[in-house]
Design an enzyme around this catalytic site. Structure first.
Site, PDB file in Angstrom:
ATOM      1  N   GLY A 250       0.812  -1.213   0.000  1.00  0.00           N
ATOM      2  CA  GLY A 250       0.000   0.000   0.000  1.00  0.00           C
ATOM      3  C   GLY A 250       0.846   1.264   0.000  1.00  0.00           C
ATOM      4  O   GLY A 250       0.513   2.253  -0.669  1.00  0.00           O
ATOM      5  N   ASP A 251       1.951   1.241   0.746  1.00  0.00           N
ATOM      6  CA  ASP A 251       2.869   2.386   0.769  1.00  0.00           C
ATOM      7  C   ASP A 251       3.500   2.590  -0.603  1.00  0.00           C
ATOM      8  O   ASP A 251       3.688   3.723  -1.059  1.00  0.00           O
ATOM      9  CB  ASP A 251       3.952   2.161   1.809  1.00  0.00           C
ATOM     10  CG  ASP A 251       3.390   1.710   3.144  1.00  0.00           C
ATOM     11  OD1 ASP A 251       2.309   2.187   3.519  1.00  0.00           O
ATOM     12  OD2 ASP A 251       4.030   0.851   3.797  1.00  0.00           O
TER      13      ASP A 251
END
Length: 309
Positions: A250-251
């Protein structure tokens, strides 16, 4: 300049075991110690993509010293705020047992150290990008991200928020440039059970109505969708590949999306190609999931070209 903030960075001890048995001694067959913390992950992927950025983070104790050293050794510019008490987190992740992990608490951050951060942020300039990502220590109020946004709007700083619950919702009145919930977090925010993609789009638009300029929703193996600044919806299935380690995916998506919005000088484009930014974000997130570590530039670009060209 792009800045990331990580209140609760970590060292992630990733281990694999042949079999995990409760109440027994379990021995690792592989192990590696990696940098962790969502903001630092974003900085790492931006650096891999060749994009200059500065990681701002708190660090305490010998683990904090190691985090600071690893950030420096990787070549990421940094501004470390040292804490006198406590220890930065060590997170234990058993990567071959369905994402099983134990995350540490992290040190308390006293008010004077919060003030030190806020003073730094008063120096941000027009066209800077500020990325707020991840959890905060339990000692901090869930208004801290909104407190930060209260400082920067007059300077035309573009803010990205990747957080959950009230920590995210408290920022919406400041109209952040991008937020990135996942589909499960949408359920938690609106206290609903989401059954289909149309509902995800509907609730993403509600977040946009509440103030967010762009809402990027990750859906793990089902891909992602974006409700862009003009309310146009972009969606895509996940690129094809074998998931090896989803930590940081997600990052990486946030980093890829931001990278797709930048000009050659590192500022946001006047005319953003949101379809390209969305696809680059999804490619970066997937490339990290398909790797044992955060994705490199070549892994991201190769996956982008294979999926979309």
């Amino acid at each position: 300049m792009i800045y990331t903030i990580t209140f609760n960075p970590s060292l992630d001890l990733n281990m694999a075991v042949d079999e995990f048995v409760l109440s027994h001694t379990n021995r690792a067959k592989t192990e590696e110690l990696l940098l962790g913390g969502k903001g630092i992950n974003v900085s790492t992927v931006l650096k891999n993509l060749g994009i200059d950025n500065t990681a701002i983070f708190y660090a305490a104790g010998f683990t904090g010293d190691e985090i600071e050293k690893r950030v420096h050794d990787f070549g990421i510019k940094s501004e470390c705020i040292k804490l006198e008490d406590g220890l930065s987190r060590i997170n234990v992740k058993i990567k071959n047992i369905d994402g099983t992990e134990i995350n540490g608490l992290g040190p308390d951050i006293p008010s004077e150290k919060v003030d030190e951060l806020l003073e730094k942020l008063k120096e941000l300039k027009d066209s800077d990008v500020l990325i707020l990502a991840g959890s905060i220590p339990s000692s901090m109020p869930n208004t801290i991200y909104s407190d930060i946004l209260n400082i920067v709007p007059a300077k035309n700083v573009k803010v990205v928020v990747d957080a959950t619950g009230e920590l995210l919702l408290n920022t919406l009145k400041y109209e952040p440039f991008l937020i990135k919930p996942n589909n499960h977090e949408l359920e938690e925010i609106f206290k609903v059970k989401i059954e289909d993609k149309e509902s995800i789009i509907s609730y993403a638009k509600k977040l946009k109505d509440m103030g967010a300029k762009n809402v990027l929703v990750s859906m793990a193996g089902d891909g992602a969708l974006l409700v862009a600044d003009d309310y146009k919806v972009y969606e895509s299935e996940a690129p094809i590949g074998k998931v090896i380690n989803a930590v940081g995916a997600g990052d990486s998506m946030v980093a890829g999306f931001v990278a797709g919005c930048l000009n050659d000088e590192g500022g946001l484009l006047d005319e953003i190609n949101y379809e390209h930014a969305f696809r680059l974000g999804l490619s970066a997130g997937s490339a990290s999931a398909f790797s044992s570590n955060l994705a490199t530039k070549s892994e991201i670009i190769d996956l982008y070209n294979k999926t979309y060209k």
